[in-house]
Design a protein around this motif. Sequence first.
Motif: not given
Length: 72
Positions: A55-59
């Motif tokens: 899953i793409h992780l942000e921040n």
Amino acid sequence: MKWISVKDQSPKHMQEIKVYVENPYSGSFERNENAVFLWFKGEEQGSFYDSNEQIHLENITHWMPLPKGPKD
């Protein structure tokens, strides 16, 4: 080990790491699960993903290499 700012240095492609999240809505924290950094040719910059779920992780603002295991 010390946290490394993503502004200063990126992990190596496919390197499994720990990441630190700074999110204005959910707060700042170290993720319990490992992440992986992927950077493909032609991309301006790479991206962080959950190492198991992809899953793409942000921040993500900081990262840290995983500790090395004992030598046999």
